[in-house]
Scaffold this active site. Structure first.
Site, mmCIF file in Angstrom:
data_model
loop_
_atom_site.group_PDB
_atom_site.id
_atom_site.type_symbol
_atom_site.label_atom_id
_atom_site.label_comp_id
_atom_site.label_asym_id
_atom_site.label_seq_id
_atom_site.Cartn_x
_atom_site.Cartn_y
_atom_site.Cartn_z
ATOM 1 C CE LYS A 118 67.773 35.272 -32.333
ATOM 2 N NZ LYS A 118 66.934 36.338 -32.905
ATOM 3 C CD GLU A 124 66.065 32.144 -31.700
ATOM 4 O OE1 GLU A 124 65.400 32.522 -32.677
ATOM 5 O OE2 GLU A 124 66.010 32.703 -30.598
ATOM 6 N NE ARG A 157 49.670 43.515 -34.531
ATOM 7 C CZ ARG A 157 48.385 43.322 -34.215
ATOM 8 N NH1 ARG A 157 47.986 43.492 -32.956
ATOM 9 N NH2 ARG A 157 47.491 42.961 -35.119
ATOM 10 C CE LYS A 190 62.887 33.716 -34.231
ATOM 11 N NZ LYS A 190 62.663 34.681 -33.125
HETATM 12 P P1 13P Z 1 65.485 38.229 -27.669
HETATM 13 O O1 13P Z 1 66.753 38.917 -28.080
HETATM 14 O O2 13P Z 1 64.481 39.146 -27.016
HETATM 15 O O3 13P Z 1 65.712 36.948 -26.944
HETATM 16 O O4 13P Z 1 64.742 37.845 -29.025
HETATM 17 C C1 13P Z 1 65.449 37.323 -30.058
HETATM 18 C C2 13P Z 1 64.627 36.337 -30.750
HETATM 19 O O5 13P Z 1 64.449 36.420 -31.944
HETATM 20 C C3 13P Z 1 64.064 35.236 -29.970
HETATM 21 O O6 13P Z 1 63.542 34.267 -30.807
#
Ligand code: 13P
Length: 344
Positions: free
Chosen positions: A224, A179, A45, A138
């Site tokens: 987001k 998000e 990773r 996030k």
């Molecule tokens: P994806 O662009 O693969 O959807 O991932 C963005 C992300 O941070 C999802 O939480």
């Protein structure tokens, strides 16, 4: 609110720049590595993410910030340099995923609906992440479209959690990426683009009402969202032009202009579709906010395949990543074209 939150938020959506979402949990990155038959270990990773963060051209010119996972923000590169220092040297801002994942929402819809957990102890975790260098964070709430769903209970609970998280982030001097993701890979064939529009508009209205109640400063957040797009199981797929038009319309109806920027998730769209949709939206401007990318899969899929877990392929992986970052940078300016895509 300090000036700084607004400055960080604006830097994250600077012209032609967007966010790399590299915050896959250990179980999600394992799924990505499975596709190249690579064992997921702390070292593999690290090697993979070090490859991305040492893509200097991409990190300097196209990537404003990187969302990290808890393991990565503490990790050192092979030569002992903290990974955070590598991205900072390229001018990219470190961010951190702080939610602890979407868990079944208790009640009659628990087989389908989830609530995102991680609020307990979050104030203390934010203080530590700030010391580790994180300046944005996030939290992802998940909304699933199915027969008669989402429920109001699910929309409301996830919006409320997002607002509590965002208030704690700002208290810590950290910009919250808010998000709320309406999934496109849900089980429902009746999930066409208009159903996505209806549910996303409802969700965003609820989220902004909760942010208001929690006294979150909108000038210091990044939204987001998902794009407005038909579910993958829908027989009625929409054109790229319709996705762009309906996404902009939905956001204009629901997102206050005080928000400094919107950075989309890719959510399972193909790499090029995610780029094309973003470019079409920006080309349709002027818009109340910068629109850019915060992609995970759509920035990384090609790089993982080109790398394949082999040290001799690091340069190829970096080229693939840099290409996607550059294409999305063009899209953030509304200047991507199929011709530029193919010319590279
Ligand atoms: P994806 O662009 O693969 O959807 O991932 C963005 C992300 O941070 C999802 O939480």
């Amino acid at each position: 609110m300090s000036e700084r939150l607004e400055d960080i938020a604006r830097a994250l959506v600077a012209p032609g720049k967007g966010i790399l979402a590299a915050d896959e949990s250990t179980s999600t990155i394992k799924k990505r590595f499975d596709t190249i038959n690579l064992a997921s270990t702390e070292d593999s990773r690290r090697d993979y993410r070090e490859m991305l963060f040492r893509s200097t051209d991409a990190m300097k010119n196209y990537v404003s910030g990187v969302i990290l996972y808890d393991e990565t923000i503490r990790q050192k590169a092979k030569d002992g340099t903290p990974l955070v220092d590598i991205m900072k040297a390229a001018g990219s801002i470190p961010g951190i995923k702080v939610d602890l994942g979407a868990k079944p929402l208790a009640g009659p819809t628990s087989k389908i609906e989830t609530i995102t957990e991680g609020l307990d102890g979050l104030r203390e975790r934010f203080a530590e992440y700030y010391k580790l260098g994180a300046r944005f964070a996030k939290w992802r709430g998940v909304i699933t479209i199915a027969d008669g769903l989402p429920s109001w209970n699910c929309v409301k609970a996830n919006a409320h959690a997002l607002a509590r998280y965002a208030a704690l982030a700002q208290e810590a001097g950290i910009v919250p990426i808010v998000e709320p993701e309406v999934l496109m890979d849900g089980p429902h064939s009746g999930h066409d683009i208009d159903e996505c529009y209806r549910v996303t508009a409802w969700t965003l209205r609820t989220v902004f009402r909760e942010l208001y109640d929690a006294r979150v400063e909108l000038e210091g957040i990044i939204l987001k969202p998902n794009m407005i797009i038909a579910g993958q199981k829908s027989p009625k797929q929409a054109s790229a032009a319709e996705v762009a038009e309906k996404t902009v319309k939905c956001l204009k109806e629901t997102v206050p202009s005080a928000v400094p920027g919107i950075a989309f998730l890719s959510g399972g769209q193909s790499d090029e579709a995610a780029t094309e949709h973003l470019s079409l939206m920006n080309a349709s401007g002027p818009l109340p906010w910068p629109l850019t990318f915060s992609y995970g899969r759509a920035l990384q899929a090609a790089a993982i395949q080109a790398w394949g877990g082999k040290p001799e392929n690091v340069a190829a992986g970096q080229r693939a990543f840099t290409h996607r970052a550059k294409m999305n940078s063009l899209a953030a300016l509304g200047k991507w074209s199929d011709k530029l895509e193919k010319a590279a």
